[in-house]
Scaffold this motif. Structure first.
Motif, PDB file in Angstrom:
ATOM      1  N   PRO A  55      16.984  20.029   7.675  1.00 56.82           N
ATOM      2  CA  PRO A  55      16.369  19.440   8.876  1.00 56.82           C
ATOM      3  C   PRO A  55      17.372  18.693   9.745  1.00 56.82           C
ATOM      4  O   PRO A  55      18.399  18.204   9.263  1.00 56.82           O
ATOM      5  CB  PRO A  55      15.323  18.486   8.299  1.00 56.82           C
ATOM      6  CG  PRO A  55      15.826  18.143   6.930  1.00 56.82           C
ATOM      7  CD  PRO A  55      16.500  19.381   6.435  1.00 56.82           C
ATOM      8  N   PRO A  56      17.058  18.576  11.047  1.00 55.79           N
ATOM      9  CA  PRO A  56      17.975  17.914  11.982  1.00 55.79           C
ATOM     10  C   PRO A  56      17.931  16.397  11.903  1.00 55.79           C
ATOM     11  O   PRO A  56      18.763  15.735  12.520  1.00 55.79           O
ATOM     12  CB  PRO A  56      17.483  18.405  13.344  1.00 55.79           C
ATOM     13  CG  PRO A  56      16.037  18.708  13.131  1.00 55.79           C
ATOM     14  CD  PRO A  56      15.924  19.203  11.733  1.00 55.79           C
ATOM     15  N   PHE A  57      16.934  15.828  11.199  1.00 58.13           N
ATOM     16  CA  PHE A  57      16.856  14.378  11.055  1.00 58.13           C
ATOM     17  C   PHE A  57      16.081  14.039   9.795  1.00 58.13           C
ATOM     18  O   PHE A  57      15.424  14.891   9.194  1.00 58.13           O
ATOM     19  CB  PHE A  57      16.200  13.716  12.283  1.00 58.13           C
ATOM     20  CG  PHE A  57      14.887  14.329  12.686  1.00 58.13           C
ATOM     21  CD1 PHE A  57      13.711  14.107  11.951  1.00 58.13           C
ATOM     22  CD2 PHE A  57      14.797  15.136  13.809  1.00 58.13           C
ATOM     23  CE1 PHE A  57      12.514  14.667  12.314  1.00 58.13           C
ATOM     24  CE2 PHE A  57      13.590  15.704  14.189  1.00 58.13           C
ATOM     25  CZ  PHE A  57      12.447  15.474  13.434  1.00 58.13           C
ATOM     26  N   ARG A  58      16.182  12.808   9.395  1.00 60.50           N
ATOM     27  CA  ARG A  58      15.433  12.274   8.247  1.00 60.50           C
ATOM     28  C   ARG A  58      14.659  11.037   8.690  1.00 60.50           C
ATOM     29  O   ARG A  58      15.108  10.328   9.587  1.00 60.50           O
ATOM     30  CB  ARG A  58      16.398  11.899   7.107  1.00 60.50           C
ATOM     31  CG  ARG A  58      17.233  13.045   6.562  1.00 60.50           C
ATOM     32  CD  ARG A  58      16.408  13.956   5.689  1.00 60.50           C
ATOM     33  NE  ARG A  58      17.270  15.016   5.104  1.00 60.50           N
ATOM     34  CZ  ARG A  58      16.826  15.925   4.258  1.00 60.50           C
ATOM     35  NH1 ARG A  58      15.552  15.918   3.892  1.00 60.50           N
ATOM     36  NH2 ARG A  58      17.647  16.850   3.797  1.00 60.50           N
ATOM     37  N   LEU A 107      12.328  23.440  15.851  1.00 59.62           N
ATOM     38  CA  LEU A 107      13.296  24.275  15.148  1.00 59.62           C
ATOM     39  C   LEU A 107      13.473  25.641  15.818  1.00 59.62           C
ATOM     40  O   LEU A 107      14.490  26.297  15.613  1.00 59.62           O
ATOM     41  CB  LEU A 107      12.861  24.452  13.697  1.00 59.62           C
ATOM     42  CG  LEU A 107      12.815  23.170  12.860  1.00 59.62           C
ATOM     43  CD1 LEU A 107      12.309  23.459  11.451  1.00 59.62           C
ATOM     44  CD2 LEU A 107      14.184  22.489  12.801  1.00 59.62           C
ATOM     45  N   ALA A 108      12.489  26.045  16.627  1.00 62.31           N
ATOM     46  CA  ALA A 108      12.592  27.312  17.346  1.00 62.31           C
ATOM     47  C   ALA A 108      13.247  27.156  18.712  1.00 62.31           C
ATOM     48  O   ALA A 108      13.305  28.114  19.489  1.00 62.31           O
ATOM     49  CB  ALA A 108      11.206  27.939  17.503  1.00 62.31           C
ATOM     50  N   GLY A 109      13.705  25.953  19.028  1.00 61.71           N
ATOM     51  CA  GLY A 109      14.469  25.741  20.248  1.00 61.71           C
ATOM     52  C   GLY A 109      13.648  25.587  21.509  1.00 61.71           C
ATOM     53  O   GLY A 109      14.171  25.753  22.616  1.00 61.71           O
ATOM     54  N   LEU A 110      12.367  25.220  21.368  1.00 63.40           N
ATOM     55  CA  LEU A 110      11.521  25.106  22.551  1.00 63.40           C
ATOM     56  C   LEU A 110      11.507  23.715  23.160  1.00 63.40           C
ATOM     57  O   LEU A 110      11.115  23.557  24.319  1.00 63.40           O
ATOM     58  CB  LEU A 110      10.083  25.523  22.206  1.00 63.40           C
ATOM     59  CG  LEU A 110       9.909  26.983  21.798  1.00 63.40           C
ATOM     60  CD1 LEU A 110       8.444  27.285  21.506  1.00 63.40           C
ATOM     61  CD2 LEU A 110      10.447  27.920  22.871  1.00 63.40           C
ATOM     62  N   GLY A 111      11.912  22.689  22.406  1.00 64.70           N
ATOM     63  CA  GLY A 111      11.877  21.340  22.947  1.00 64.70           C
ATOM     64  C   GLY A 111      12.409  20.325  21.965  1.00 64.70           C
ATOM     65  O   GLY A 111      12.956  20.673  20.908  1.00 64.70           O
ATOM     66  N   THR A 112      12.254  19.042  22.326  1.00 61.00           N
ATOM     67  CA  THR A 112      12.671  17.936  21.465  1.00 61.00           C
ATOM     68  C   THR A 112      11.552  16.895  21.430  1.00 61.00           C
ATOM     69  O   THR A 112      10.707  16.846  22.320  1.00 61.00           O
ATOM     70  CB  THR A 112      13.965  17.274  21.973  1.00 61.00           C
ATOM     71  OG1 THR A 112      13.730  16.697  23.272  1.00 61.00           O
ATOM     72  CG2 THR A 112      15.105  18.278  22.060  1.00 61.00           C
ATOM     73  N   GLY A 120       9.746  31.141  20.929  1.00 58.05           N
ATOM     74  CA  GLY A 120      10.970  30.805  20.207  1.00 58.05           C
ATOM     75  C   GLY A 120      10.864  31.252  18.761  1.00 58.05           C
ATOM     76  O   GLY A 120       9.773  31.439  18.234  1.00 58.05           O
ATOM     77  N   VAL A 121      12.038  31.424  18.130  1.00 61.55           N
ATOM     78  CA  VAL A 121      12.083  31.875  16.736  1.00 61.55           C
ATOM     79  C   VAL A 121      12.975  30.955  15.933  1.00 61.55           C
ATOM     80  O   VAL A 121      14.065  30.564  16.382  1.00 61.55           O
ATOM     81  CB  VAL A 121      12.611  33.325  16.637  1.00 61.55           C
ATOM     82  CG1 VAL A 121      12.780  33.738  15.173  1.00 61.55           C
ATOM     83  CG2 VAL A 121      11.677  34.289  17.355  1.00 61.55           C
ATOM     84  N   ALA A 122      12.504  30.586  14.748  1.00 58.29           N
ATOM     85  CA  ALA A 122      13.311  29.814  13.788  1.00 58.29           C
ATOM     86  C   ALA A 122      13.307  30.553  12.461  1.00 58.29           C
ATOM     87  O   ALA A 122      12.293  31.153  12.081  1.00 58.29           O
ATOM     88  CB  ALA A 122      12.732  28.409  13.600  1.00 58.29           C
TER      89      ALA A 122
END
Length: 267
Positions: free
Chosen positions: A32-35, A133-138, A22-24
């Motif tokens: 960022p997606p959260f704090r 951030l590279a879209g590989l997981g959560t 994956g690439v970010a």
């Protein structure tokens, strides 16, 4: 050119039999997606000033080996995957340098020993956050990255590059089922029922448990990733039923094979 270069990077990974890539772009660290989020000194561009993109690769941990943990079997698998991650990310960085884009690899761990980690339980760069951030997981409750393919049974390595590569989309849904099996079965009591980042791992408790296993030559622990029900690998290995992981459960040949492995190779 950047799309062609990204295709070339993926082809290199295919030839090295790397299943997840994956690439970010570095801007994702700034938004960022959260704090709470990490301090700026942990951003890729703070570590390598020329960074414009981060390439993240993932290598799986084979579930049947992990199921014997803690054991010398999993210990050796862990070391093997770590070595491959360093070799592959080094080779990818070298390839990008040859293409004219300054690039560096980031070692898979970034700390000298478990004793160092007990004193300062954090590395200088987070491959977990890069993988997110590279879209590989959560993130899961166990504070590891869960992937659709392997759940949390995967390790990551990263390349920081000046190449402006197109980023991959992030996964927009949570993969963690909140079953709490990782919280309940953690031998160090290091996990919290809250999701990441609210329920941060008790790093000191986790590191202390790993240090004890290390003295017996059977670290790392691996319990929180082996009991996770997420991942297509569970179906591949016929492990949809997680009840054998419960304390006191015995399920014939499966558990007997784990007991056999654990009796040898460690102190």
């Amino acid at each position: 050119m950047t799309n062609e270069l990204k295709d070339a990077v993926r082809e290199r990974c295919r030839k090295m039999e790397i299943p997840l890539v994956g690439v970010a772009n570095v801007e994702r660290w700034e938004h960022p997606p959260f704090r709470p989020w990490m301090p700026e000194e942990f951003f890729p561009q703070s570590i390598f000033s020329g960074a414009r993109s981060v390439i993240v690769i993932g290598l799986p941990i084979h579930l049947p080996v992990l199921e014997t943990s803690p054991s010398i079997y999993y210990h050796e698998l862990y070391r093997t995957v770590n070595t491959l991650l360093d070799q592959y990310t080094y080779r990818l960085a070298s390839f990008l340098n040859e293409q004219g884009y300054p690039s560096v690899f980031v070692p898979r761990d970034g700390y000298g020993s478990i004793e160092v980690l007990r004193k300062n339980p954090i590395a200088f760069f987070s491959h977990r956050h890069a993988a997110l951030l590279a879209g590989l997981g959560t993130f899961g409750v166990n504070n590891t990255i869960l992937t659709p393919e392997y759940g949390p049974r995967i390790r990551f390595g990263s390349v920081l590059t000046a190449a402006p590569l197109p980023p991959d989309p992030m996964i927009d849904h949570e993969l963690c089922t909140r079953c709490m099996r990782c919280v309940r079965l953690c031998p160090a009591g290091a996990l919290d029922r809250e999701g990441y980042p609210e329920g941060l791992t008790n790093r000191h408790a986790c590191a202390a448990h790993s240090a004890a296993l290390n003295k017996r030559h059977i670290s790392p622990c691996g319990i929180c990733i082996k009991v996770c029900p997420v991942g297509e690998d569970r179906e591949h290995y016929g492990r949809e039923d997680a009840s054998p992981y419960e304390p006191g459960e015995q399920h014939g040949k499966l558990c007997r094979s784990w007991d056999h492995v654990r009796r040898y190779g460690g102190a």
